[in-house]
Design a protein around this motif. Sequence first.
Motif, PDB file in Angstrom:
ATOM      1  N   LEU A   1       0.834  -1.205   0.000  1.00 23.85           N
ATOM      2  CA  LEU A   1       0.000   0.000   0.000  1.00 23.85           C
ATOM      3  C   LEU A   1       0.867   1.253   0.000  1.00 23.85           C
ATOM      4  N   PRO A   2       0.358   2.348  -0.606  1.00 27.56           N
ATOM      5  CA  PRO A   2       1.077   3.628  -0.453  1.00 27.56           C
ATOM      6  C   PRO A   2       1.168   3.960   1.036  1.00 27.56           C
ATOM      7  N   LEU A   3       2.297   4.564   1.416  1.00 25.18           N
ATOM      8  CA  LEU A   3       2.567   4.841   2.825  1.00 25.18           C
ATOM      9  C   LEU A   3       1.375   5.478   3.550  1.00 25.18           C
ATOM     10  N   LYS A   4       0.750   6.477   2.914  1.00 23.64           N
ATOM     11  CA  LYS A   4      -0.306   7.214   3.637  1.00 23.64           C
ATOM     12  C   LYS A   4      -1.535   6.340   3.925  1.00 23.64           C
ATOM     13  N   GLU A   5      -1.643   5.216   3.202  1.00 28.55           N
ATOM     14  CA  GLU A   5      -2.808   4.339   3.462  1.00 28.55           C
ATOM     15  C   GLU A   5      -2.480   3.258   4.487  1.00 28.55           C
ATOM     16  N   CYS A   6      -1.281   3.339   5.091  1.00 30.38           N
ATOM     17  CA  CYS A   6      -0.848   2.253   5.986  1.00 30.38           C
ATOM     18  C   CYS A   6      -1.221   2.473   7.452  1.00 30.38           C
ATOM     19  N   VAL A   7      -1.857   3.617   7.752  1.00 34.22           N
ATOM     20  CA  VAL A   7      -2.167   3.908   9.162  1.00 34.22           C
ATOM     21  C   VAL A   7      -3.068   2.799   9.731  1.00 34.22           C
ATOM     22  N   GLY A   8      -2.675   2.303  10.900  1.00 34.78           N
ATOM     23  CA  GLY A   8      -3.472   1.265  11.561  1.00 34.78           C
ATOM     24  C   GLY A   8      -3.142  -0.139  11.073  1.00 34.78           C
TER      25      GLY A   8
ATOM     26  N   ARG B   1       4.109   7.654  12.750  1.00 27.73           N
ATOM     27  CA  ARG B   1       5.168   6.896  12.078  1.00 27.73           C
ATOM     28  C   ARG B   1       5.132   7.165  10.566  1.00 27.73           C
ATOM     29  N   VAL B   2       3.928   7.226  10.008  1.00 27.48           N
ATOM     30  CA  VAL B   2       3.787   7.503   8.572  1.00 27.48           C
ATOM     31  C   VAL B   2       4.437   8.851   8.252  1.00 27.48           C
ATOM     32  N   GLU B   3       4.115   9.853   9.076  1.00 25.95           N
ATOM     33  CA  GLU B   3       4.661  11.208   8.884  1.00 25.95           C
ATOM     34  C   GLU B   3       6.190  11.178   8.927  1.00 25.95           C
TER      35      GLU B   3
ATOM     36  N   ILE C   1      14.096   4.370   1.031  1.00 26.02           N
ATOM     37  CA  ILE C   1      12.854   4.042   1.731  1.00 26.02           C
ATOM     38  C   ILE C   1      11.735   3.962   0.697  1.00 26.02           C
ATOM     39  N   PRO C   2      11.060   2.819   0.620  1.00 29.74           N
ATOM     40  CA  PRO C   2      10.026   2.682  -0.416  1.00 29.74           C
ATOM     41  C   PRO C   2       8.835   3.597  -0.134  1.00 29.74           C
ATOM     42  N   SER C   3       8.156   4.036  -1.205  1.00 32.03           N
ATOM     43  CA  SER C   3       6.988   4.895  -1.007  1.00 32.03           C
ATOM     44  C   SER C   3       5.744   4.038  -0.735  1.00 32.03           C
ATOM     45  N   LYS C   4       5.900   2.733  -1.001  1.00 37.61           N
ATOM     46  CA  LYS C   4       4.797   1.815  -0.687  1.00 37.61           C
ATOM     47  C   LYS C   4       5.318   0.783   0.305  1.00 37.61           C
ATOM     48  N   ILE C   5       4.443   0.329   1.165  1.00 39.13           N
ATOM     49  CA  ILE C   5       4.893  -0.591   2.214  1.00 39.13           C
ATOM     50  C   ILE C   5       4.063  -1.876   2.197  1.00 39.13           C
ATOM     51  N   LYS C   6       4.768  -2.968   2.430  1.00 42.59           N
ATOM     52  CA  LYS C   6       4.078  -4.258   2.471  1.00 42.59           C
ATOM     53  C   LYS C   6       3.463  -4.420   3.859  1.00 42.59           C
ATOM     54  N   VAL C   7       2.154  -4.541   3.916  1.00 43.50           N
ATOM     55  CA  VAL C   7       1.503  -4.701   5.227  1.00 43.50           C
ATOM     56  C   VAL C   7       0.730  -6.019   5.250  1.00 43.50           C
ATOM     57  N   VAL C   8       0.475  -6.489   6.451  1.00 42.60           N
ATOM     58  CA  VAL C   8      -0.265  -7.744   6.603  1.00 42.60           C
ATOM     59  C   VAL C   8      -1.691  -7.532   6.075  1.00 42.60           C
ATOM     60  N   SER C   9      -2.162  -8.480   5.288  1.00 43.57           N
ATOM     61  CA  SER C   9      -3.504  -8.329   4.684  1.00 43.57           C
ATOM     62  C   SER C   9      -4.595  -8.366   5.729  1.00 43.57           C
TER      63      SER C   9
END
Length: 465
Positions: A408-415, A442-444, A457-465
């Motif tokens: 996901l793009p970094l800004k959508e990774c909150v939570g 952390r996103v900021e 630092i990637p602009s997108k981050i792999k997060v748990v689905s």
Amino acid sequence: MRLTKLLTLRRGKSLYLPAHGRGKALPMEIKELLGKKPGVWDLPELPDIGAPTLPIGAIAESQDKAALSIGAKKGWYGVNGATGLLQASLFSIAKPNESVLMPRNVHRSIIQACILGDIRPVLFDLPFLEDRGHYSVPDESLLKNVIEKIEKDNIKISAAVLTNPTYQGYSSNLKPLINLFHKKDWPVLVDEAHGAYFSASQHESLPQSALKVGADLVVHSLHKSSSGLVQTAVLWMQGDLVDPLLVERSIQLFQTTSPSALLLASCETAINQWFVPGEQKKLDKIINNANNIAFNLRKAGVPILFNQDPLRLVLHTASIGICGLKADSWFIDKGIIPELPEQGTITFCLGFSKQKGLISSMKKSWKELLSSKLEKNSFPPFTRPPFPLVTYLERSCMSAYRAESEILPLKECVGRISSELISPYPPGIPFLLPGEIIDQRRVEWIRQQSILWPNQIPSKIKVVS
Ligand SMILES: Cc1ncc(COP(=O)(O)O)c(C=O)c1O
């Protein structure tokens, strides 16, 4: 260009690692060995040579002798850097699902071992130096607060890790810290990758090595802070809190079945070197010379930051608003090759070779840098990382790393829970661990860091689905 050609290129003034300064400070025995018929020394494990975890053979004898000289109970040479031995160390002090206390500036190799071994890192925050953007080192009162918090939260800790000194040469007074952990019966692993030579010297300007103040396991990178070839390292053990058989089993998990005899010989000579009569005086001279370089540069107005490792010269480029990463390319163009560029500083590694003419060339370069056209920004201060005193992971590193994930793009990774380890290199200090929850702060902060660390630092981050 072909790799073989690249290796012999002249690269300007070597103020980077390995600390032997492109061969100049290699121990004589290794120089002679490398000068023999090409390749005769390239051997794997053989019955007379042995290997780091075999009870007989030249390597076992050499390790025993080295441990005796340095005052440890046991020692194991390593050919996969401090990385491999730190990972083996962690496996020997913690089982799956157990929690290990470690600082926020822990090297990523330790977190990788947590992923592999399903070990739970519990991270404590560190003082942050806002004028340069570095972590500082912990003291006793900080660690007392950390232990109090962990006890209040009812978390059981199995072992503790410290990183000392840091890449930039900051060092704690380790004794009270190790004593605190020992009062809890936690074995202590010290990542002393950058401080191998502390253990071999009596010089009054050096911090005490973790080995001298009771750490149970201590890992030295011999290419970073002694005169070993790249990838050489050693793990020392002392006290009764760690089982040596467990250490050996763990080393076997991380070690190649064909350890290079050349690298093992380099471990031996890098350690023994300082115990040969006359060599201590040479080491003292190297340290005095390094202290003298820093003293004279400061006197001339060059902003060399204070630290505890005389062989690390930290230039405070942010003091004139220049980013260390930009100044790095500028220095390289001038034929001075630094080791560690960061946002606010450049760390030069003096190593063990003679540094002739460094004071005048650094003074000259600083003057030129002042009048250069390099962009001057508005830092310092640098933003403090947004970590609480103690961070517990939301999910284990291993399970988050291996979980079904989405990018996901970094800004959508909150939570969301991170599924990856983000850690610019060097210095290899993680910004985000697999299993950590990503909040707005952390996103900021990561967004800001990605501007300061371009392409790392990637602009997108792999997060748990
Ligand atoms: C603090 C620290 N520990 C461990 C390591 C790993 O050392 P090596 O490159 O010898 O594997 C590094 C490397 O940069 C480091 O900075």
